[in-house]
Write an enzyme that holds these catalytic residues in place. Structure first.
Site, short mmCIF file in Angstrom:
data_model
loop_
_atom_site.label_atom_id
_atom_site.label_comp_id
_atom_site.label_asym_id
_atom_site.label_seq_id
_atom_site.Cartn_x
_atom_site.Cartn_y
_atom_site.Cartn_z
N THR A 550 -2.91 -7.22 7.30
CA THR A 550 -3.72 -8.53 6.38
C THR A 550 -3.74 -8.68 4.85
O THR A 550 -3.42 -6.85 4.38
CB THR A 550 -4.65 -9.00 7.95
N VAL A 604 -0.04 0.44 -3.43
CA VAL A 604 0.84 0.81 -4.25
C VAL A 604 2.47 1.01 -4.26
O VAL A 604 3.18 1.84 -3.77
CB VAL A 604 0.17 1.90 -5.36
N GLY A 659 10.55 -13.58 0.27
CA GLY A 659 9.30 -12.45 1.17
C GLY A 659 8.85 -11.85 -0.08
O GLY A 659 8.17 -10.62 0.08
N GLU A 662 3.45 -13.09 -2.60
CA GLU A 662 2.38 -13.13 -1.93
C GLU A 662 2.66 -14.87 -1.02
O GLU A 662 3.08 -15.41 -1.87
CB GLU A 662 1.48 -13.40 -2.31
N ASP A 673 -2.79 -9.00 -8.23
CA ASP A 673 -2.44 -8.34 -7.34
C ASP A 673 -2.21 -6.76 -8.13
O ASP A 673 -2.12 -5.62 -7.74
CB ASP A 673 -1.00 -8.80 -6.91
N LYS A 677 -3.89 -2.82 -7.94
CA LYS A 677 -2.30 -1.40 -8.02
C LYS A 677 -3.57 -0.70 -9.14
O LYS A 677 -3.16 0.75 -8.68
CB LYS A 677 -1.23 -1.95 -7.87
N GLY A 791 8.22 -6.38 -0.30
CA GLY A 791 9.39 -6.78 1.04
C GLY A 791 9.13 -6.56 2.11
O GLY A 791 8.39 -5.23 2.37
#
Length: 809
Positions: A550, A604, A659, A662, A673, A677, A791
């Protein structure tokens, strides 16, 4: 002549009696059959005695039930005419039982002598029934030839007298004799019993007296097992044991055979064969002077006693004082306390011993009396008692002079968070015993068994939170690969728990990798992460792995609690490792202290080996000088997709549909994001950065990130033309847009940059990621890692790889 002993589990149903008949009547030589009481009957007889002695009229109902159980068995195995005849033959036994029980009730008294008389009737009744069921058989009452002292309840055998009587009784005997087990007679002809495992003991006494070639003990399992099959599913039969190994396993709870049974046959070097009435063609276990089949494992078996108490006598009053141990053990013996295990500190400051909880009151009373002055007056000795413990013993003659046995044992326990309370090993090196908390017993048995016996495969138990695109792909990949993993890598992955936003399921068996949705809907409960984790902890399985698929901050907050329960964590959820540095260090430290794994490779680069490569470089002594990376597959896809026909807003929608983005694309477009990372990579490179230390230069104005998601879609359209103009200009200049994360000169930053064809990130296609790692060793030419970085499929593959790493394949 051959001795065959059948336990109570052989007489549970008519078909069981049929199996016994086929085994006995298929013998090619004269046979003596020793039988136990019907399964559960001895306990029922004990209850009957207690009820009568306490003047409870419930004894009448129990008496009727006992007679009815035997009558029903008789009716089910004999024709009506024979059944009536057999019941008539049983009448004297049931008449005697009623008279004795009524006497106990009237006198309100139960002596050991009378109790033995009652218990013997359960054996005598079954022996009579079996003697009538077998062809050419007759009952031979053991009271006529086995003599004991008058220690009622656990009489000691007079071997010289018994052997003479046995030989004389069977000297001219022809056909099949059926002997009631555990029954004997005392010096004056009184009925006595031989105690726990008395039927086995009877068979051994007969075998030794008649010097038979072998004793067969028929039971409901294939022989001695490597562990209790009710606690360890992978337990298997042991081909061969020495007498010493069998005695050790029996002493510590293996109920296939009882320790006293071995002594008579050991003296005459008679083999014992443990056989299964349900699988008579199986080899079973052969017990002899020497093990004839050593096997691959360094140990022969694992045995346990579920419930013990540990008593420790400690204090300065023990140090250097002669005779203390003698006084201790003499006082316990006088109070009839059986000691299971003993260990003593080399300083002589303490002596610890394990006993059955039922003996605890007698034991403490004995010590209080024997050491009264030291305990109450001088106060130099203290008694400590620990409850709810279990003892486990690993047994095997190959352990002797073999290094590493203890290492395998304690490493297996330590890796799974099982604390050893006490340990003992004899100088013979035949047995290593450990005491643990009772609630860890099943887990401990399984991890020890895996450590010593599971050469063919290792198991991981999976608890998966998040059944979205990534979680679903992960289960699909595990399902498709499970046969290959088992066949080629000897790894079995069990899905034990699953949880999505609405429902959760933890199964004591396994959840189907193919039909997990159906099982979740049919058997699942409403999702409650606190309850999910509590159930996972209570299940306490070895080699457990908690997988969080999640992006939920609340679930990320459970990792420490999970690792504190000695469960490894694998996650693509970046929140935990990109929050405060204190939390990041706490999680890493907890994993190290608990000796579990905390893998987050997919934080990452999805499935790219970026974090593990950094770790390998640093562990090998290299130093990270500079990082430069395109880490957002989403943004790279967007900037590679923008064209004359596909505007910025359209490219963002395409990223979501395929996909790569987010659920809220603003997380990607804002740089949050990539910031997370870079923060994780910087921390893995040795920098103690906080989130605010990362400099992020936005490429979209603030209005795009204000309001609702619908507001965002309206706002971003305003910038379609500007990005198209910039794209045209860059195309002429042979440049491309790349959203780059950098760690240079100790400063982390994230921004949108223009790169020309000489930059390694220029040719990146689709959602690919790239990272350039400059180190002391890779100073002139950076190490480059490039590939798919977004992905569901590649992220799931990275999670799968982390799970497999935990198995150390």
């Amino acid at each position: 002549m051959r001795i065959l002993k059948f336990g109570g589990s052989s007489f549970c149903a008519p078909e069981d009696i049929g199996r016994v008949k086929r085994i006995v009547e298929g013998q090619q030589e004269q046979v003596i059959v020793v039988v136990s009481a019907m399964s559960g009957m001895t306990d029922q007889m004990k209850d009957l005695c207690r009820q009568a002695a306490s003047r409870s009229r419930s004894y009448v109902k129990t008496l009727d039930l006992i007679e009815a159980r035997h009558a029903n068995l008789v009716k089910s195995i004999f024709e009506p005419a024979t059944s009536a005849e057999v019941m008539q033959g049983l009448n004297p036994y049931f008449g005697e039982l009623k008279d004795i029980i009524q006497g106990i009730y009237l006198l309100n008294d139960l002596t050991p002598k009378i109790r033995d008389r009652v218990l013997s009737l359960a054996e005598l009744v079954m022996a009579y029934i079996i003697s009538r069921a077998l062809a050419k058989a007759e009952m031979a009452d053991a009271r006529k030839f086995i003599r004991t002292d008058d220690s009622f309840g656990h009489a000691r055998v007079d071997f010289d007298s018994s052997e003479r009587r046995i030989r004389r009784y069977f000297n001219d005997f022809k056909g099949t004799a059926v002997v009631p087990g555990s029954v004997a007679s005392g010096p004056h002809g009184e009925t006595t019993t031989l105690g726990r495992g008395g039927s086995d003991y009877t068979a051994a006494i007969l075998s030794a007296a008649l010097e038979v070639e072998r004793l067969e003990i028929w039971t409901h399992v294939d022989g001695f097992m490597t562990a209790d099959p009710e606690k360890v599913k992978q337990a298997c039969a042991i081909d061969s044991l020495s007498y010493a190994e069998a005695m050790e396993l029996s002493h510590f709870g293996a109920e296939v055979i009882y320790t006293p049974t071995i002594h008579p046959v050991y003296r005459k070097n008679i083999e014992i064969h443990i056989k299964n009435i349900y699988n008579p063609d199986a080899r079973g276990t052969i017990i002899a002077k020497e093990s004839v089949s050593p096997g691959r494992s360094l140990i022969k078996g694992i045995s346990s006693i579920d419930q013990i108490a540990l008593v420790t006598m400690q204090g300065a009053g023990l140090v250097g004082r002669r005779g203390t141990s003698s006084r201790l053990f003499s006082s316990l013996a006088q109070h009839d306390v059986n000691i299971i295990l003993i260990t003593q500190a080399s300083s002589e400051y303490s002596i610890t011993f394990a006993i059955h909880p039922g003996d605890l009151e007698k034991a403490t009373k004995a010590l209080e009396q024997e050491f009264e002055d030291d305990i109450h007056i001088r106060k130099e000795i203290h008694i400590l008692v620990e409850h709810n413990l279990s003892v486990i013993a690993i047994v095997g003659e190959k352990m002797r002079n073999t290094p590493g046995i203890s290492a395998i044992l304690f490493n297996a326990l330590g890796r799974n968070g099982i604390n050893v309370v006490a340990t003992a090993q004899g100088s013979s090196e035949l047995n290593i015993s450990i005491v643990i908390k009772k609630d860890s017993l099943n887990k401990a048995l399984n991890v020890i068994h895996e450590g010593f016996f599971l050469f063919h495969h290792k198991e991981l138990n999976l608890f998966l939170v998040g059944l979205g695109t990534v979680g679903g792909k992960l289960l699909e990949q595990i399902r498709d690969q499970q046969k290959v993993l088992l066949r080629e890598h000897h790894l079995k992955i069990n899905l034990i728990g699953i949880c999505d936003i609405e429902r959760m399921l933890i199964s004591h068996d396994t959840v189907s990798l193919r039909h997990y949705r159906e099982e979740l809907n049919a058997r699942g409960d409403k999702t409650d992460m606190k309850v999910f984790i509590e159930r996972m902890q209570r299940l306490n399985l070895r080699n457990s792995v908690y997988v969080d698929c999640t992006a939920d901050p609340g679930i990320a907050g459970t990792y420490k609690q999970v690792m504190d329960s000695y469960i490894s964590v694998v996650t693509p959820n970046k929140i935990a490792c990109s929050s405060s540095y204190a939390l990041y260090r706490e999680l890493k430290t907890t994993a190290h202290q608990r000796n579990v794994k905390f893998y987050f490779e997919t934080n990452v680069g999805a499935g790219l080996p970026i974090i593990s490569t950094l770790n390998d470089l640093i562990r090998s002594g290299d130093k990270i000088i500079r990082l430069e990376a395109v880490l957002s597959g989403t943004l790279n896809f967007i900037f590679n997709t923008i064209s004359e026909k596909v505007r910025l807003s359209q490219a963002v929608r395409l990223a979501m549909e395929q996909g790569f983005a987010e659920p809220d694309p603003r997380i990607d477009l804002s740089g949050i994001d990539v910031k997370r990372k870079l923060l994780i990579l910087s921390r893995e490179s040795g920098y103690a950065f906080e989130p605010e230390d990362i400099k992020v230069i936005p490429f979209l104005p603030a209005e795009c990130f204000e309001g609702t998601l619908d507001d965002f879609w309206e706002s971003i359209k305003k910038y379609d033309d500007a990005f198209e103009e910039r794209r045209k200009k860059l195309t002429v200049e042979k440049k491309r847009l790349r959203y780059v994360a950098r760690l240079a000169d100790g400063v982390p930053s994230v921004e949108l940059v223009e790169v020309d064809f000489s930059h390694p990130a220029f040719p990146l296609e689709g959602s690919n990621n790239i990272i350039l790692i400059t180190t002391d060793r890779y100073r002139e030419q950076p190490m480059v890692i490039r590939g798919y970085g977004a992905g569901a499929a590649v992220t799931a593959a990275g999670i799968f790889a982390d799970i497999i790493r935990i198995a150390n394949l």
